[in-house]
Design a protein around this motif. Structure first.
Motif, PDB file in Angstrom:
ATOM      1  N   LYS A 699      -1.140 -21.451  -0.074  1.00 19.68           N
ATOM      2  CA  LYS A 699      -0.772 -22.502  -1.031  1.00 19.68           C
ATOM      3  C   LYS A 699      -1.996 -22.954  -1.820  1.00 19.68           C
ATOM      4  CE  LYS A 699       1.448 -27.052  -1.293  1.00 19.68           C
ATOM      5  NZ  LYS A 699       2.109 -28.138  -0.518  1.00 19.68           N
ATOM      6  N   ALA A 700      -3.121 -23.103  -1.126  1.00 20.12           N
ATOM      7  CA  ALA A 700      -4.354 -23.528  -1.792  1.00 20.12           C
ATOM      8  C   ALA A 700      -4.764 -22.534  -2.867  1.00 20.12           C
ATOM      9  CB  ALA A 700      -5.476 -23.690  -0.767  1.00 20.12           C
ATOM     10  N   VAL A 701      -4.619 -21.251  -2.567  1.00 19.84           N
ATOM     11  CA  VAL A 701      -4.987 -20.231  -3.548  1.00 19.84           C
ATOM     12  C   VAL A 701      -3.960 -20.169  -4.675  1.00 19.84           C
ATOM     13  CG1 VAL A 701      -5.509 -17.800  -3.927  1.00 19.84           C
ATOM     14  CG2 VAL A 701      -6.212 -18.909  -1.824  1.00 19.84           C
ATOM     15  N   ASN A 702      -2.684 -20.229  -4.334  1.00 15.98           N
ATOM     16  CA  ASN A 702      -1.633 -20.171  -5.368  1.00 15.98           C
ATOM     17  C   ASN A 702      -1.855 -21.233  -6.435  1.00 15.98           C
ATOM     18  OD1 ASN A 702       0.051 -17.988  -4.806  1.00 15.98           O
ATOM     19  ND2 ASN A 702       1.261 -19.123  -3.300  1.00 15.98           N
ATOM     20  N   PHE A 703      -2.117 -22.454  -5.995  1.00 17.13           N
ATOM     21  CA  PHE A 703      -2.324 -23.542  -6.961  1.00 17.13           C
ATOM     22  C   PHE A 703      -3.735 -23.517  -7.527  1.00 17.13           C
ATOM     23  CE2 PHE A 703       1.319 -25.675  -4.684  1.00 17.13           C
ATOM     24  CZ  PHE A 703       2.191 -25.565  -5.757  1.00 17.13           C
ATOM     25  N   GLY A 704      -4.709 -23.168  -6.675  1.00 14.85           N
ATOM     26  CA  GLY A 704      -6.095 -23.174  -7.135  1.00 14.85           C
ATOM     27  C   GLY A 704      -6.364 -22.134  -8.195  1.00 14.85           C
ATOM     28  N   ILE A 705      -5.684 -20.999  -8.113  1.00 15.57           N
ATOM     29  CA  ILE A 705      -5.933 -19.910  -9.050  1.00 15.57           C
ATOM     30  C   ILE A 705      -5.567 -20.332 -10.475  1.00 15.57           C
ATOM     31  CG2 ILE A 705      -3.771 -18.575  -9.216  1.00 15.57           C
ATOM     32  CD1 ILE A 705      -7.118 -17.135  -8.076  1.00 15.57           C
ATOM     33  N   ILE A 706      -4.595 -21.236 -10.574  1.00  7.89           N
ATOM     34  CA  ILE A 706      -4.181 -21.751 -11.886  1.00  7.89           C
ATOM     35  C   ILE A 706      -5.313 -22.511 -12.552  1.00  7.89           C
ATOM     36  CG2 ILE A 706      -2.600 -23.363 -13.026  1.00  7.89           C
ATOM     37  CD1 ILE A 706      -0.567 -22.679 -10.806  1.00  7.89           C
ATOM     38  N   TYR A 707      -6.166 -23.140 -11.727  1.00  8.63           N
ATOM     39  CA  TYR A 707      -7.259 -23.949 -12.256  1.00  8.63           C
ATOM     40  C   TYR A 707      -8.599 -23.222 -12.189  1.00  8.63           C
ATOM     41  CZ  TYR A 707      -3.791 -27.622 -12.065  1.00  8.63           C
ATOM     42  OH  TYR A 707      -2.645 -28.361 -12.261  1.00  8.63           O
ATOM     43  N   PHE A 712     -16.267 -20.859  -3.698  1.00  6.74           N
ATOM     44  CA  PHE A 712     -16.941 -22.019  -3.113  1.00  6.74           C
ATOM     45  C   PHE A 712     -15.963 -23.166  -2.891  1.00  6.74           C
ATOM     46  CE2 PHE A 712     -19.350 -26.001  -3.542  1.00  6.74           C
ATOM     47  CZ  PHE A 712     -20.226 -25.854  -2.469  1.00  6.74           C
ATOM     48  N   ARG A 713     -15.191 -23.483  -3.918  1.00  3.66           N
ATOM     49  CA  ARG A 713     -14.222 -24.576  -3.798  1.00  3.66           C
ATOM     50  C   ARG A 713     -13.136 -24.239  -2.777  1.00  3.66           C
ATOM     51  NH1 ARG A 713     -11.456 -26.268  -8.981  1.00  3.66           N
ATOM     52  NH2 ARG A 713     -10.174 -27.372  -7.494  1.00  3.66           N
ATOM     53  N   LEU A 714     -12.706 -22.981  -2.779  1.00  6.81           N
ATOM     54  CA  LEU A 714     -11.669 -22.579  -1.824  1.00  6.81           C
ATOM     55  C   LEU A 714     -12.171 -22.717  -0.389  1.00  6.81           C
ATOM     56  CD1 LEU A 714      -8.855 -21.412  -1.267  1.00  6.81           C
ATOM     57  CD2 LEU A 714      -9.886 -19.126  -1.373  1.00  6.81           C
ATOM     58  N   SER A 715     -13.405 -22.304  -0.154  1.00  5.90           N
ATOM     59  CA  SER A 715     -13.954 -22.381   1.207  1.00  5.90           C
ATOM     60  C   SER A 715     -13.979 -23.831   1.693  1.00  5.90           C
ATOM     61  CB  SER A 715     -15.360 -21.776   1.258  1.00  5.90           C
ATOM     62  OG  SER A 715     -16.297 -22.591   0.572  1.00  5.90           O
ATOM     63  N   LYS A 716     -14.338 -24.751   0.797  1.00  3.78           N
ATOM     64  CA  LYS A 716     -14.367 -26.162   1.178  1.00  3.78           C
ATOM     65  C   LYS A 716     -12.968 -26.698   1.415  1.00  3.78           C
ATOM     66  CE  LYS A 716     -17.117 -29.208  -0.524  1.00  3.78           C
ATOM     67  NZ  LYS A 716     -17.810 -30.132  -1.445  1.00  3.78           N
ATOM     68  N   GLN A 717     -12.038 -26.280   0.565  1.00  5.43           N
ATOM     69  CA  GLN A 717     -10.684 -26.839   0.628  1.00  5.43           C
ATOM     70  C   GLN A 717      -9.929 -26.391   1.879  1.00  5.43           C
ATOM     71  OE1 GLN A 717      -8.679 -27.077  -3.101  1.00  5.43           O
ATOM     72  NE2 GLN A 717      -6.659 -26.951  -2.204  1.00  5.43           N
ATOM     73  N   ILE A 718     -10.100 -25.135   2.271  1.00  5.53           N
ATOM     74  CA  ILE A 718      -9.320 -24.659   3.423  1.00  5.53           C
ATOM     75  C   ILE A 718     -10.168 -24.512   4.682  1.00  5.53           C
ATOM     76  CG2 ILE A 718      -7.643 -23.506   1.939  1.00  5.53           C
ATOM     77  CD1 ILE A 718      -8.933 -20.849   2.556  1.00  5.53           C
ATOM     78  N   GLY A 719     -11.448 -24.913   4.571  1.00 13.67           N
ATOM     79  CA  GLY A 719     -12.291 -24.958   5.756  1.00 13.67           C
ATOM     80  C   GLY A 719     -12.664 -23.614   6.325  1.00 13.67           C
ATOM     81  N   VAL A 720     -13.029 -22.659   5.453  1.00 16.76           N
ATOM     82  CA  VAL A 720     -13.472 -21.345   5.935  1.00 16.76           C
ATOM     83  C   VAL A 720     -14.840 -21.050   5.327  1.00 16.76           C
ATOM     84  CG1 VAL A 720     -11.125 -20.477   6.197  1.00 16.76           C
ATOM     85  CG2 VAL A 720     -12.344 -20.084   4.038  1.00 16.76           C
ATOM     86  N   SER A 721     -15.472 -19.991   5.820  1.00 10.42           N
ATOM     87  CA  SER A 721     -16.789 -19.628   5.290  1.00 10.42           C
ATOM     88  C   SER A 721     -16.648 -19.073   3.874  1.00 10.42           C
ATOM     89  CB  SER A 721     -17.449 -18.576   6.180  1.00 10.42           C
ATOM     90  OG  SER A 721     -16.749 -17.348   6.074  1.00 10.42           O
ATOM     91  N   LEU A 722     -17.782 -19.003   3.191  1.00 11.01           N
ATOM     92  CA  LEU A 722     -17.797 -18.492   1.820  1.00 11.01           C
ATOM     93  C   LEU A 722     -17.328 -17.036   1.791  1.00 11.01           C
ATOM     94  CD1 LEU A 722     -18.595 -19.926  -0.787  1.00 11.01           C
ATOM     95  CD2 LEU A 722     -20.827 -18.834  -0.644  1.00 11.01           C
ATOM     96  N   SER A 723     -17.765 -16.261   2.750  1.00  9.78           N
ATOM     97  CA  SER A 723     -17.376 -14.841   2.773  1.00  9.78           C
ATOM     98  C   SER A 723     -15.879 -14.693   3.045  1.00  9.78           C
ATOM     99  CB  SER A 723     -18.182 -14.079   3.820  1.00  9.78           C
ATOM    100  OG  SER A 723     -17.974 -14.634   5.103  1.00  9.78           O
ATOM    101  N   GLU A 724     -15.320 -15.553   3.899  1.00  3.96           N
ATOM    102  CA  GLU A 724     -13.878 -15.511   4.180  1.00  3.96           C
ATOM    103  C   GLU A 724     -13.082 -15.885   2.933  1.00  3.96           C
ATOM    104  OE1 GLU A 724     -13.001 -16.672   8.752  1.00  3.96           O
ATOM    105  OE2 GLU A 724     -14.224 -18.129   7.660  1.00  3.96           O
ATOM    106  N   ALA A 725     -13.559 -16.906   2.224  1.00  2.00           N
ATOM    107  CA  ALA A 725     -12.878 -17.333   0.993  1.00  2.00           C
ATOM    108  C   ALA A 725     -12.931 -16.222  -0.054  1.00  2.00           C
ATOM    109  CB  ALA A 725     -13.517 -18.608   0.450  1.00  2.00           C
ATOM    110  N   ARG A 726     -14.091 -15.574  -0.133  1.00  2.06           N
ATOM    111  CA  ARG A 726     -14.265 -14.476  -1.099  1.00  2.06           C
ATOM    112  C   ARG A 726     -13.301 -13.335  -0.770  1.00  2.06           C
ATOM    113  NH1 ARG A 726     -19.433 -13.279  -0.030  1.00  2.06           N
ATOM    114  NH2 ARG A 726     -20.101 -15.066  -1.270  1.00  2.06           N
ATOM    115  N   GLU A 727     -13.171 -13.035   0.498  1.00  3.06           N
ATOM    116  CA  GLU A 727     -12.276 -11.962   0.935  1.00  3.06           C
ATOM    117  C   GLU A 727     -10.826 -12.337   0.681  1.00  3.06           C
ATOM    118  OE1 GLU A 727     -10.751  -8.442   2.637  1.00  3.06           O
ATOM    119  OE2 GLU A 727     -12.655  -8.993   1.671  1.00  3.06           O
ATOM    120  N   PHE A 728     -10.490 -13.612   0.892  1.00  2.00           N
ATOM    121  CA  PHE A 728      -9.122 -14.075   0.650  1.00  2.00           C
ATOM    122  C   PHE A 728      -8.747 -13.885  -0.819  1.00  2.00           C
ATOM    123  CE2 PHE A 728      -5.430 -16.618   0.282  1.00  2.00           C
ATOM    124  CZ  PHE A 728      -4.931 -16.838   1.562  1.00  2.00           C
ATOM    125  N   ILE A 729      -9.663 -14.289  -1.714  1.00  3.54           N
ATOM    126  CA  ILE A 729      -9.402 -14.150  -3.156  1.00  3.54           C
ATOM    127  C   ILE A 729      -9.294 -12.674  -3.532  1.00  3.54           C
ATOM    128  CG2 ILE A 729     -10.406 -14.514  -5.449  1.00  3.54           C
ATOM    129  CD1 ILE A 729     -11.513 -17.176  -4.401  1.00  3.54           C
TER     130      ILE A 729
END
Length: 869
Positions: A699-707, A712-729
């Motif tokens: 959900k965080a990515v679905n809405f965040g991608i629009i903006y 970096f912001r994703l990692s903070k928002q969902i509480g994961v490391s920068l590398s995990e957020a990068r992999e998620f995207i």
């Protein structure tokens, strides 16, 4: 003797930035670009220019590395990294100086101080008096009988003036000895070491006795005790520090002082600069200064009774206050090719023929902000119909960045004969009703501008393929909004009064708990006193000190909220006091005699076409905390029920449509939970295997991608490391490659044409998309990616409002549309019309615009706003 002004550009720009940034007042323009430093610099410069000097130059540091770094590697090493919000303003200030036609100079390997030192010498040799404006005390060494240093203390309204006499009086030194003074005691700001243990008093004592550092070295064996030992151990460091602190006066400057003769600014360039960066107060100042008297005299007549009006005309009421629901109307101007009149409001009320003309919709009337004109008249007993051209709305569609004042609008078309409102009415405590002649002339001039610019605005709209957006969307919506505002939202004041008592009691209890934990009473609302308690008395970490004390901003409190029980109480205290003052008490002050609140919907404000709400803002009532939601209980039905319909995930649906995302389109058609669907794809599991945590991240990515959310912001928002957020995207775009392609395409198109557009061809111009500054450019890309989606959502909701309104009128229903809150419409409905209204609203909203995915709305009804969800 003519004067040469030399300005330390870096010093004044840094000072301007921190003067406002330290208080959290970081000005940004409509594109989100920080402007506070340049705005402050511009104000300082205007003050300096009041000296009417012959010559002026601004000197800048070229870069971090100079010959001083070769002498001392640690030179300036302790300085904090320049904030990104300031970095982007260095290029802006140079652009500003170009518009002002003031030369700036920078030279590789040298600091601005060295350029100032050299230019001051050249000025003295040319027989000029030299005035140096800086915040640094290093420049005191340049003082002479011809050169004065003005050190900025508070902007340039408070300056310390340094002459040879001043330096002698303050330090007992000659100006040239300031180099020795800095060499002995060092300079912590520049990380110049000096001689350890030698402070200001000792340095002065030594210089009064020995004159220079070099002479001190000759006599250092005469100095007894520990101080003598320190000097003998570190004298070479003192000599080196003096060399570093010495401002060069022989830099190979190629600037001819004749190039620095000030002839005034380039009005068009400076106007464009101030307009682009929303520096409206400065724009007003130069516009008034540069105004050329009009050669053609405006001919008009102040009448007690309007003559017969035969032609289509501009009609404009002089509304005194911004809140037109509460404002008096001072009079009306009427203008056409053959007639130009002004009538006071009192006379208008007595002129039955004029009143009949105003309410006759067969007479075409042109105006500015039709909604304000209709409602200000209605509240004061006059009905206006037939207003079918709105210069405000037409201009807003053509350029949504235009400031909402007729002078700015007229300037956009090259029409320069209008004055600013504050020139006529004054502002703030000096606002007043002007003399009748001035009022009449000003209002008729604006009516004439509307009349003269109408055809040009319409032609521009047609050229831009935006006339349909104006004529068939924004214009009908303005009449709907006028009705909504006039109807208002009914308030149960008893609910607010009970909440006031409850909140006040809770606030008092929390206060006592905070005082107990702090061990003393203090002003909790004072950041200075609170910071002292948290970081000095209680010794909590993460203290961030500013000039006015420790920062106690929300992000600081969030970092320490688990470290002491006082912190959550402070957060609760702030939340409750904000709710109580702004909403519980504030809303009570906004209730009209009819028991309702009548907000104002800004239709010509946002860059994306979304409506905003003011006086009061009903779109911003907090809903995240239960305490905030309770405020909505006070909003009740005037008739029988409040009905709410809200678009479900409209922006995601628009994204799927615009980007042609097959997987998302299929999921929406199957009415799947879109966040579960996304999580299943990204985590490569079945829908039923998706955990709440997986769904939350999706959900965080679905809405965040629009903006344009990054890793970096994703990692903070969902509480994961920068590398995990990068992999998620990465996996997200792997599953939805069309989204990545679409975002890239939108940015590329924006870079080519300078704007992005919505499904109804609403355009948002983004001039910073090709900016040289990386930070500014990246922000522009985010605007480019988001605006077509958010703007299309706004367009679709307005289409829905029009469809609902048409059907309600066709069916002669008595129920009323009363509020629009982002993607939600709220109605005040009679019980016997409830079923029909539920059907009409749902159908209208879901069929407002045809896309590759279905639009879906969720509707409910209740007796108050709180119970709607």
């Amino acid at each position: 003797m003519e004067e040469l002004i030399l300005i330390d550009g870096n010093s004044l720009l840094f000072k301007a930035y921190y003067a406002t940034a330290s208080m959290g007042n970081l000005m940004v323009n409509k594109d989100g670009i920080p402007t506070n430093a340049v705005f402050g610099f511009a104000n300082m410069l205007q003050k300096i220019l009041e000296r009417n000097s012959a010559y002026i130059v601004v000197a800048f540091d070229y870069g971090k590395k100079t010959f001083r770094n070769d002498l001392l590697e640690e030179y300036k090493a302790t300085r904090k990294e320049t904030p990104d919000e300031l970095k982007c303003q260095f290029a802006m200030v140079r652009e500003f100086l170009n518009a002002y036609q003031i030369p700036y100079y920078e030279l590789e390997g040298y600091e601005g101080d060295d350029l100032i030192g050299t230019l001051s010498r050249l000025g003295e040799e040319d027989g000029l008096s030299v005035s140096i404006f800086t915040g640094d005390k290093d420049a005191f060494q340049l003082v002479s009988s011809q050169t004065t240093v003005y050190r900025t203390v508070k902007g340039v309204t408070q300056l310390d003036v340094y002459t040879p006499e001043t330096i002698q009086e303050k330090y007992g030194l000659q100006p040239d000895q300031i180099r020795d003074f800095l060499g002995l005691m060092g300079d912590s700001a520049d990380n110049i070491p000096g001689i350890k243990g030698v402070g200001e008093k000792t340095a002065l004592k030594l210089l009064h006795q020995y004159g220079t550092v070099e002479n001190l070295k000759e006599h250092m064996d005469e100095i007894k005790g520990k101080m003598g030992e320190k000097i003998r151990e570190n004298i070479d460091l003192g000599i080196q520090s003096k060399k570093i602190a010495t401002i060069l006066r022989d830099v190979p400057v190629t600037l001819d002082l004749n190039q620095a003769r000030y002839e005034g600014y380039d009005f068009e360039k400076l106007k464009a600069f101030y307009t682009r960066y929303d520096m409206n107060s400065l724009l007003k100042k130069i516009s008034v200064e540069s105004r050329v008297p009009q050669t053609t005299q405006l001919k008009y007549e102040i009448v007690e009774k309007m003559p017969p009006i035969e032609n289509d005309s501009s009609v404009l009421g002089a509304i005194y206050d911004q809140n037109y629901h509460k404002s008096i109307v001072l009079g009306y101007a009427l203008y056409n090719d053959h007639q130009a009149y002004f009538i006071t409001f009192e006379n208008a009320l007595k002129d039955q023929a004029f009143l009949d003309y105003l309410r006759d919709e067969n007479y075409h009337k042109y105006s500015y902000n039709i909604k304000a004109q209709i409602l200000s008249a209605k509240w004061n007993g006059i009905e206006i119909k037939g207003m079918d051209f709105d210069l405000q709305l037409a201009s807003y569609i053509l350029n949504p960045s235009l400031k909402d004042e007729m002078k700015y609008i007229a300037d956009y078309y090259g029409y320069t004969s209008l004055q600013y409102e504050e020139e006529v009415f004054g502002k703030n405590t000096k606002k007043h009703i002007p003399e009748l002649d001035l009022l009449a002339k000003h209002t008729v001039s604006k009516a004439k501008a509307i009349y003269d610019l109408r055809s040009q605005a319409i032609e521009k709209l047609k050229q831009e393929d935006q006339y349909d957006l104006y004529q068939n969307l924004e214009l009908p919506v303005t009449y709907i909004l006028a009705d909504m505002e006039y109807v208002g939202a009914k308030i149960d004041v008893d609910v607010l009064k009970k909440l006031e008592v409850t909140f006040d009691s809770q606030i008092k209890s929390i206060e006592e708990d905070i005082y107990t934990l702090a061990g003393e009473t203090f002003n909790i609302a004072s950041p200075k006193q609170l910071g002292d308690i948290l970081f000095n008395k209680l010794g909590l970490p993460n203290g961030k000190k500013t000039k006015s004390g420790y920062s106690t901003s929300q992000d600081i409190l969030e970092k320490i909220e688990d470290l002491h029980p006082i912190v959550p109480l402070i957060q609760q205290y702030r939340m409750l006091t904000k709710l109580s003052s702004t909403y519980v008490k504030g809303l009570q002050e906004q209730i009209f005699p009819d028991g309702k609140i009548h907000t104002i919907f800004n239709q010509a404000l946002t860059q994306t076409g979304r409506l905003s709400s003011i006086d009061p803002n009903l779109q911003n009532i907090p809903v995240r905390q239960e305490e905030g939601k309770l405020i909505r209980k006070a909003f009740v039905a005037s008739h029988d029920y409040l009905v709410s319909f809200d678009y479900s995930q409209i922006e995601l649906r628009i994204l799927a449509h615009l980007a042609k995302v097959k997987s998302l389109i299929d999921a929406f058609h199957q009415d799947k939970d879109i966040h579960t669907h996304t999580a299943a794809l990204v985590f490569k599991v079945k829908d039923e295997e998706v955990t709440p945590q997986m769904r939350r991240q999706a959900k965080a990515v679905n809405f965040g991608i629009i903006y344009g959310m990054g890793e970096f912001r994703l990692s903070k928002q969902i509480g994961v490391s920068l590398s995990e957020a990068r992999e998620f995207i990465r996996r997200y775009f792997e599953e939805y490659p069309e989204i990545k392609q679409y975002m890239n395409h939108v940015v590329e198109e924006c870079q080519k044409q300078g704007y992005v557009s919505t499904v109804l061809n609403r355009k948002r111009y983004i001039p910073t998309i090709n900016d040289k500054n990386y930070m500014v450019r990246e922000q522009a890309k985010r605007f480019a990616m988001n605006s077509p989606i958010q703007g299309s959502g706004a367009d679709i909701l307005k289409l829905a409002m029009i469809r609902v309104d048409q059907l309600m009128k066709e069916k002669k229903l008595k129920s009323q549309m009363i509020l629009q809150v982002h993607d939600e419409l709220i109605f005040d409905v009679y019980e016997d019309e409830l079923d029909e209204m539920m059907t009409i609203i749902k159908s209208s909203m879901e069929n407002a615009f045809q896309m590759a995915v279905p639009l879906k709305v969720e509707g409910t009804y209740a007796s108050n706003w709180y119970d709607l969800k």
